[in-house]
Scaffold this motif. Sequence first.
Motif, mmCIF file in Angstrom:
data_model
loop_
_atom_site.group_PDB
_atom_site.id
_atom_site.type_symbol
_atom_site.label_atom_id
_atom_site.label_comp_id
_atom_site.label_asym_id
_atom_site.label_seq_id
_atom_site.Cartn_x
_atom_site.Cartn_y
_atom_site.Cartn_z
ATOM 1 N N THR A 339 -73.942 -66.760 -16.582
ATOM 2 C CA THR A 339 -75.239 -66.369 -16.020
ATOM 3 C C THR A 339 -75.086 -65.924 -14.573
ATOM 4 O O THR A 339 -75.719 -64.948 -14.138
ATOM 5 N N VAL A 340 -74.233 -66.603 -13.812
ATOM 6 C CA VAL A 340 -73.988 -66.207 -12.416
ATOM 7 C C VAL A 340 -73.312 -64.837 -12.379
ATOM 8 O O VAL A 340 -73.640 -63.995 -11.522
ATOM 9 N N ILE A 341 -72.387 -64.598 -13.302
ATOM 10 C CA ILE A 341 -71.711 -63.291 -13.354
ATOM 11 C C ILE A 341 -72.736 -62.183 -13.614
ATOM 12 O O ILE A 341 -72.698 -61.116 -12.972
ATOM 13 N N SER A 346 -76.041 -57.642 -11.366
ATOM 14 C CA SER A 346 -77.344 -57.076 -11.004
ATOM 15 C C SER A 346 -77.490 -56.969 -9.499
ATOM 16 O O SER A 346 -78.042 -55.986 -8.978
ATOM 17 N N TYR A 347 -76.982 -57.982 -8.778
ATOM 18 C CA TYR A 347 -77.051 -57.979 -7.311
ATOM 19 C C TYR A 347 -76.286 -56.791 -6.745
ATOM 20 O O TYR A 347 -76.769 -56.089 -5.847
ATOM 21 N N GLU A 354 -83.879 -58.792 -11.105
ATOM 22 C CA GLU A 354 -83.116 -59.231 -12.278
ATOM 23 C C GLU A 354 -82.050 -60.245 -11.884
ATOM 24 O O GLU A 354 -81.831 -61.248 -12.584
ATOM 25 N N ALA A 355 -81.386 -59.995 -10.738
ATOM 26 C CA ALA A 355 -80.377 -60.937 -10.252
ATOM 27 C C ALA A 355 -81.025 -62.287 -9.951
ATOM 28 O O ALA A 355 -80.460 -63.344 -10.273
ATOM 29 N N LEU A 381 -79.831 -66.438 -3.540
ATOM 30 C CA LEU A 381 -81.290 -66.407 -3.685
ATOM 31 C C LEU A 381 -81.977 -66.204 -2.335
ATOM 32 O O LEU A 381 -83.009 -65.513 -2.254
ATOM 33 N N ASP A 382 -81.424 -66.814 -1.273
ATOM 34 C CA ASP A 382 -81.997 -66.602 0.067
ATOM 35 C C ASP A 382 -81.874 -65.133 0.470
ATOM 36 O O ASP A 382 -82.826 -64.546 1.027
#
Length: 594
Positions: A339-341, A346-347, A354-355, A381-382
């Motif tokens: 999920t992080v990948i 997306s990031y 989406e990220a 996230l920040d």
Amino acid sequence: MRKQNSDFSAAFVSEAGSKLKNSDYFGFVELDEYACYVIADGITELAGTESAKLAIETVILHFQASPSMSGRTMRRLIAKADKALIGHDSYTRQEASLTVILTDYRSFRYGYLGNTRMRMYRGGRAFRQTEDMSLAQEAIEQEQAARDVLQEHEERNNLYAYLGQGGARPFVSKKIKLLDTDIITLYTRGIWENLDEAELDDVFSEAGNEVRDSLDNVEELLLSRQPRNLENYTFAAIFINKVYADPARAKKRKKIILFSVLAVVLVIAVVCICIFLHWRKQQRIADMKFYFTNTVEYINTGNFLRAKEECGKAAELADKLKDKEMRSRLQEYLFVIETVILGDESYSAGGYEEARNHYEDAMDRIRYADFIGEAYMEAKLDKIADFLSVSDYIALGDMLLDTAEYEKAEKQYLAAKKLAAESHYTEGTEAAMTALEKLYVQWAEADAASRQSADEQAGKEVAAAELVANGDKACLEHDFTGAEVYYTMALTKYRELGDTANEQHVQQKLESVAGKAEEEAKVRKSAEELEQQGMQAQGNGDYWSAKSFYLQAKNLYLELRSDVDVDRLANLAEQMDTLTGAGNMEQEAAATEG
């Protein structure tokens, strides 16, 4: 076949003694492959009870139906006799003591309930014997009474297990091999209450080949005692003159030896295989732990792609080891990692919303995966929150621009630009600057269209002056990029107005801004180099030098008015104080001076 090639001689004597009726019973049947010998002593003395006879008939009948000498067969025969006595249609209970001998003419097995006895002789000496199931026998075993007084003990006939009781568990011996000249005797209490074991042993130590002679000697010895109250007595003897010899015994022995060797080889092979499997299991466990450790290390360094590879290898080994707990744990790790990948992909592509969704999904599951990568995802996230806030400011400014609220739109664009700069969000900064340029163009066009032709010149001068003022303001804020935009726009307007003096003045400002921007870039580069030197010194354990570099970098960031960088370098310098103990030393020095 076995009976014909063996010689078993059985005989018995059974009398009522001084009683009116004999309640003892003895019976046997010798089949071709198996034989059964049974003696019983009726416990109930009331007239008309034939519990001993019923018990023996039941045992022999069921034995003939299914001959065998297994322990299971022995228990089944005694259980059948017990059930027959319990179910007998009589006005009084049917109870008896019972002893059963089963043989295949090569070996035998005995089973009993109560106090009928079996005594076996080999080589003229007692070899096996039964023990009474009575309170007297328990007293002897607990050393509360001597064995030689058993025949006179008042509890000798107080039985705790007997036929007709229901559910009693008989004693069943293991299989005992027979030898030629072995003798098996069976007798009831009328015998053992009046003759002790030593006297019986004397009779059979001198026994010949005739079983009847030995029986006559026992009976003669009994009657010579002339007991006043002689119980029913029964004595049976089985002379094993010849044991059945299997003609195929030699071949069977060779087969047994061969099978034994094969069994040993098989056991050794199995042991070797077990050792190998154990070694391989331990190796797999070690490899699984190694891959799991690598997974955690890669996660801590933010390399989730390599972490996925290592975690997959560990999960594969957990499947082979059938380690359900570890497999479940690694599945949770894989879910978070994958999920992080997805979030990182997306990031990188600029799909921040989406990220954010992917990172939040992973954050929801990290409690099941030892909170791996929590700091990494929180930082992402920040950043995304800041990036999306920049986009929100720009979007709001676009809405205000569409309604011709230029001043409010300008505030939103400027806020977006400031936040993007603080977050090092290059794309956001460019988007905010583009929006500002568009704003000022539309704003200028709107102002020009709204003014009367008479005021057009004054309006342009005011607009140019405002742009110059905004440029000056941006310079004061060290926003040289923004100042350059303002001055460029002002320069364009003054050219349109033909105001050469102000055009030259703004041109000078542009050149000055360019020089300051270049100087600021150099200062920032120097600050970054000092910070990098501080990090290298910190990595080498030279915390004093690291602190010095951080403070120098901090002073340069003060010149640049970069509050975020100033705070960050101040924190790093404080960390160096903690590491070197400088803070404590300064306090001690101050205390000394005071």
